[in-house]
Design a protein around this motif. Structure first.
Motif, PDB file in Angstrom:
ATOM      1  N   SER A 284       0.840  -1.540  -0.015  1.00  0.00           N
ATOM      2  CA  SER A 284      -0.088   0.349   0.001  1.00  0.00           C
ATOM      3  C   SER A 284       0.994   1.230  -0.126  1.00  0.00           C
ATOM      4  CB  SER A 284      -1.061  -0.125   1.326  1.00  0.00           C
ATOM      5  OG  SER A 284      -0.011   0.051   2.600  1.00  0.00           O
ATOM      6  N   ALA A 285      -0.012   2.433  -0.088  1.00  0.00           N
ATOM      7  CA  ALA A 285       0.953   3.624  -0.235  1.00  0.00           C
ATOM      8  C   ALA A 285       2.050   3.585  -1.116  1.00  0.00           C
ATOM      9  CB  ALA A 285       1.266   4.030   1.117  1.00  0.00           C
ATOM     10  N   VAL A 286       2.003   3.164  -2.258  1.00  0.00           N
ATOM     11  CA  VAL A 286       3.012   3.065  -3.221  1.00  0.00           C
ATOM     12  C   VAL A 286       3.291   4.264  -3.717  1.00  0.00           C
ATOM     13  CG1 VAL A 286       2.546   0.539  -4.049  1.00  0.00           C
ATOM     14  CG2 VAL A 286       1.576   2.587  -5.253  1.00  0.00           C
ATOM     15  N   SER A 287       2.778   5.500  -3.819  1.00  0.00           N
ATOM     16  CA  SER A 287       3.417   6.753  -4.350  1.00  0.00           C
ATOM     17  C   SER A 287       3.893   7.578  -3.160  1.00  0.00           C
ATOM     18  CB  SER A 287       2.013   7.290  -4.846  1.00  0.00           C
ATOM     19  OG  SER A 287       1.431   6.662  -5.844  1.00  0.00           O
ATOM     20  N   ARG A 288       3.956   7.018  -1.920  1.00  0.00           N
ATOM     21  CA  ARG A 288       4.739   7.734  -0.919  1.00  0.00           C
ATOM     22  C   ARG A 288       6.257   7.659  -1.003  1.00  0.00           C
ATOM     23  NH1 ARG A 288       3.180   5.444   4.819  1.00  0.00           N
ATOM     24  NH2 ARG A 288       1.211   6.373   3.940  1.00  0.00           N
ATOM     25  N   GLY A 289       6.697   8.536  -0.862  1.00  0.00           N
ATOM     26  CA  GLY A 289       8.335   8.746  -1.033  1.00  0.00           C
ATOM     27  C   GLY A 289       8.906   8.793  -2.579  1.00  0.00           C
ATOM     28  N   ASN A 290      10.131   8.530  -2.698  1.00  0.00           N
ATOM     29  CA  ASN A 290      10.483   8.734  -3.996  1.00  0.00           C
ATOM     30  C   ASN A 290      10.975   7.666  -4.575  1.00  0.00           C
ATOM     31  OD1 ASN A 290      13.001   8.108  -2.962  1.00  0.00           O
ATOM     32  ND2 ASN A 290      13.763  10.196  -2.583  1.00  0.00           N
ATOM     33  N   LYS A 291      11.480   7.584  -5.938  1.00  0.00           N
ATOM     34  CA  LYS A 291      11.787   6.373  -6.728  1.00  0.00           C
ATOM     35  C   LYS A 291      12.833   5.627  -6.098  1.00  0.00           C
ATOM     36  CE  LYS A 291      13.044   4.913 -11.365  1.00  0.00           C
ATOM     37  NZ  LYS A 291      13.543   5.319 -12.804  1.00  0.00           N
ATOM     38  N   ALA A 292      13.793   6.259  -5.301  1.00  0.00           N
ATOM     39  CA  ALA A 292      14.883   5.509  -4.536  1.00  0.00           C
ATOM     40  C   ALA A 292      14.477   4.726  -3.413  1.00  0.00           C
ATOM     41  CB  ALA A 292      15.942   6.272  -4.348  1.00  0.00           C
ATOM     42  N   GLU A 293      13.445   5.274  -2.943  1.00  0.00           N
ATOM     43  CA  GLU A 293      12.754   4.675  -1.672  1.00  0.00           C
ATOM     44  C   GLU A 293      11.900   3.239  -2.105  1.00  0.00           C
ATOM     45  OE1 GLU A 293      12.144   7.953   1.529  1.00  0.00           O
ATOM     46  OE2 GLU A 293      10.933   7.840  -0.213  1.00  0.00           O
ATOM     47  N   ARG A 294      11.264   3.711  -3.264  1.00  0.00           N
ATOM     48  CA  ARG A 294      10.443   2.341  -3.931  1.00  0.00           C
ATOM     49  C   ARG A 294      11.361   1.361  -4.561  1.00  0.00           C
ATOM     50  NH1 ARG A 294       6.870   6.515  -4.747  1.00  0.00           N
ATOM     51  NH2 ARG A 294       7.746   7.513  -6.546  1.00  0.00           N
ATOM     52  N   ILE A 295      12.579   1.440  -4.999  1.00  0.00           N
ATOM     53  CA  ILE A 295      13.577   0.700  -5.425  1.00  0.00           C
ATOM     54  C   ILE A 295      14.009  -0.265  -4.052  1.00  0.00           C
ATOM     55  CG2 ILE A 295      15.997   0.275  -6.043  1.00  0.00           C
ATOM     56  CD1 ILE A 295      15.459   2.742  -7.930  1.00  0.00           C
ATOM     57  N   LYS A 296      14.106   0.374  -3.168  1.00  0.00           N
ATOM     58  CA  LYS A 296      14.377  -0.315  -1.890  1.00  0.00           C
ATOM     59  C   LYS A 296      13.347  -1.340  -1.390  1.00  0.00           C
ATOM     60  CE  LYS A 296      16.194   0.611   3.078  1.00  0.00           C
ATOM     61  NZ  LYS A 296      16.608   1.748   3.710  1.00  0.00           N
ATOM     62  N   ARG A 297      11.968  -0.716  -1.594  1.00  0.00           N
ATOM     63  CA  ARG A 297      11.037  -1.509  -1.318  1.00  0.00           C
ATOM     64  C   ARG A 297      10.858  -2.844  -2.059  1.00  0.00           C
ATOM     65  NH1 ARG A 297       5.820   2.100  -0.424  1.00  0.00           N
ATOM     66  NH2 ARG A 297       4.850  -0.086   0.116  1.00  0.00           N
ATOM     67  N   VAL A 298      11.202  -2.706  -3.499  1.00  0.00           N
ATOM     68  CA  VAL A 298      11.076  -3.564  -4.257  1.00  0.00           C
ATOM     69  C   VAL A 298      11.984  -4.715  -4.074  1.00  0.00           C
ATOM     70  CG1 VAL A 298      11.545  -4.171  -6.775  1.00  0.00           C
ATOM     71  CG2 VAL A 298      10.156  -2.440  -6.238  1.00  0.00           C
ATOM     72  N   LEU A 299      13.307  -4.212  -3.641  1.00  0.00           N
ATOM     73  CA  LEU A 299      14.522  -5.421  -3.449  1.00  0.00           C
ATOM     74  C   LEU A 299      14.256  -5.857  -2.044  1.00  0.00           C
ATOM     75  CD1 LEU A 299      17.555  -3.239  -4.804  1.00  0.00           C
ATOM     76  CD2 LEU A 299      16.365  -5.182  -5.790  1.00  0.00           C
ATOM     77  N   GLU A 300      13.535  -5.406  -1.070  1.00  0.00           N
ATOM     78  CA  GLU A 300      13.116  -6.098   0.017  1.00  0.00           C
ATOM     79  C   GLU A 300      12.379  -7.371  -0.071  1.00  0.00           C
ATOM     80  OE1 GLU A 300      11.908  -3.000   2.488  1.00  0.00           O
ATOM     81  OE2 GLU A 300      13.641  -2.688   3.224  1.00  0.00           O
ATOM     82  N   ILE A 301      11.408  -7.005  -1.057  1.00  0.00           N
ATOM     83  CA  ILE A 301      10.365  -8.028  -1.421  1.00  0.00           C
ATOM     84  C   ILE A 301      10.988  -9.158  -2.435  1.00  0.00           C
ATOM     85  CG2 ILE A 301       8.271  -8.568  -2.724  1.00  0.00           C
ATOM     86  CD1 ILE A 301       7.331  -5.749  -2.116  1.00  0.00           C
ATOM     87  N   ALA A 302      11.739  -8.640  -3.309  1.00  0.00           N
ATOM     88  CA  ALA A 302      12.374  -9.623  -4.352  1.00  0.00           C
ATOM     89  C   ALA A 302      13.741  -9.220  -4.477  1.00  0.00           C
ATOM     90  CB  ALA A 302      11.712  -9.586  -5.591  1.00  0.00           C
ATOM     91  N   PRO A 303      14.783  -9.595  -3.803  1.00  0.00           N
ATOM     92  CA  PRO A 303      16.329  -9.191  -4.025  1.00  0.00           C
ATOM     93  C   PRO A 303      16.937  -9.448  -5.204  1.00  0.00           C
ATOM     94  CG  PRO A 303      15.728 -10.221  -1.813  1.00  0.00           C
ATOM     95  CD  PRO A 303      14.610 -10.514  -2.824  1.00  0.00           C
ATOM     96  N   GLU A 304      16.315 -10.688  -5.881  1.00  0.00           N
ATOM     97  CA  GLU A 304      16.573 -10.597  -7.471  1.00  0.00           C
ATOM     98  C   GLU A 304      15.973 -10.176  -8.578  1.00  0.00           C
ATOM     99  OE1 GLU A 304      19.464 -12.628  -7.654  1.00  0.00           O
ATOM    100  OE2 GLU A 304      19.182 -12.845  -5.321  1.00  0.00           O
ATOM    101  N   GLN A 305      15.009  -9.378  -8.077  1.00  0.00           N
ATOM    102  CA  GLN A 305      14.362  -8.624  -9.277  1.00  0.00           C
ATOM    103  C   GLN A 305      15.268  -7.533  -9.930  1.00  0.00           C
ATOM    104  OE1 GLN A 305      11.214  -8.592 -10.877  1.00  0.00           O
ATOM    105  NE2 GLN A 305      12.339  -6.988 -11.918  1.00  0.00           N
TER     106      GLN A 305
END
Length: 366
Positions: free
Chosen positions: A114-135
């Motif tokens: 949720s709240a996927v628009s919160r923060g900036n692109k760098a923060e979203r990259i960090k969240r993605v890698l926490e979910i899927a480190p190999e992405q």
């Protein structure tokens, strides 16, 4: 034989006279006073133009120069040296990769975030890698590539491919295959530098510092690597000869042969300072155990298919004429430098010229 340790030099320092194995190319080219084959060639053609370019011309960084520099590294110094200096310009397929910020947001939504628009692109990259480190994420892949290749010169993929093909094709040449491995010359020594002073035929004139850097010194020959881009199609040997003539590479050959002869005389007289190690014990003894080396041009076409040519340069009269012009160029340089200095223009002195019918070309006025 182990030579003298390479002196502690930086680009812009004057390099002591002698013969050098493994001298850094930046130190060689940045010597402030020694004139190399390119300078002597240009002085032989037009000393006024050479001095003007020497004082005012900007550096040129073109694909043609990059191709020549990269090919030298790959073919003369080896794959490791080439990879340390050059890399391919970043380019990869983005299939399965998250590229845009919207891609990141969509990924997070698909994974129940949720709240996927919160923060900036760098923060979203960090969240993605926490979910899927190999992405794979474009920004991360690009940053990693740039970090791993920091300081390297980036080559276009086509240029990179042409260099590898050229090295492979040159090795297939029956004349050269015995002295090459993996597209690189392995016999002899690469980029051998020679620095010396010329004081005239009687040794009583003001010194001129000269230099030469031999692409590949073999026991019996000097290999000089050139690239060429013919403007027309036709017999490739004739196109290569036209390039040698138009670029006056024959004058450069004469300047390099002069360096070799100076080094041979000093070596035989026991006065040649040798820096760095020979490829094997007695290498220079074998090199200089002849009147002169063979001159081999390896010429690689840099437009279209990178076709290589091997030219054994033996024309007696052309070589003698070029050698004479190099001697005249050294005399011209000494005279102009002593009269005007090295930091000033050399003024033109073109006398009036009466144009008669005999001077006009046949196409004039048509």
């Amino acid at each position: 034989m182990m030579g003298l340790p390479l002196p502690d030099l930086r680009p812009g320092d004057e390099v002591p006279c002698g013969l050098y194995f493994n001298l850094d190319e930046k130190i060689y080219h940045a010597d402030p006073t020694a004139k190399g084959s390119s300078a002597l060639k240009a002085i032989a053609i037009d000393p006024v133009e050479w001095k003007f370019d020497d004082l005012y011309e900007e550096d040129k960084d073109t694909d043609a120069l990059l191709f020549g520099s990269a090919l030298h590294a790959r073919m003369l110094e080896g794959q490791d040296v080439f990879n340390a200096k050059f890399c391919q310009r970043f380019s990869l397929t983005t299939d399965g990769m998250l590229v845009t910020d919207q891609d990141l947001k969509d990924f997070l939504v698909e994974h129940g975030q949720s709240a996927v628009s919160r923060g900036n692109k760098a923060e979203r990259i960090k969240r993605v890698l926490e979910i899927a480190p190999e992405q794979k994420i474009f920004d991360v892949v690009k940053e990693t590539y740039d970090r791993e290749n920091e300081g390297k010169i980036q080559l276009k993929p086509r240029l990179w491919g042409q260099i590898e093909i050229a090295c492979r094709w040159v090795q297939q040449d029956p004349t050269l295959s015995a002295v090459m491995e993996n597209g690189t010359f392995v016999d002899g020594a690469p980029e051998v530098s020679i620095f010396y002073e010329d004081r005239g035929p009687d040794g009583d004139q003001t010194p001129v510092r000269l230099k030469g850097r031999l692409d590949r010194l073999l026991r019996h020959a000097i290999i000089d690597l050139k690239t060429f881009a013919p403007r027309t199609k036709g017999d490739i040997y004739q196109l290569a000869l036209k390039t040698i003539d138009s670029m006056r590479y024959d004058l450069q050959e004469a300047a390099y042969q002069r360096c070799w002869q100076i080094a041979k005389a000093a070596h035989e007289g026991g006065t040649l300072d040798i820096y760095g190690d020979e490829p094997f014990e007695g290498f220079l003894d074998e090199c200089f155990d002849r009147d002169k080396p063979k001159w081999i041009w390896v010429m690689v076409k840099r437009t279209g298919a990178p076709q290589p040519l091997v030219l054994d340069w033996t024309p007696h009269f052309a070589k003698a004429a070029a050698a004479s012009r190099i001697e005249e160029a050294i005399r011209t340089y000494r005279s102009k430098r002593d009269e005007y200095g090295d930091a000033q223009e050399w003024p033109a002195a073109n006398p009036p010229f009466e144009v008669t019918d005999d001077d006009l070309p046949t196409w004039f006025g048509r």
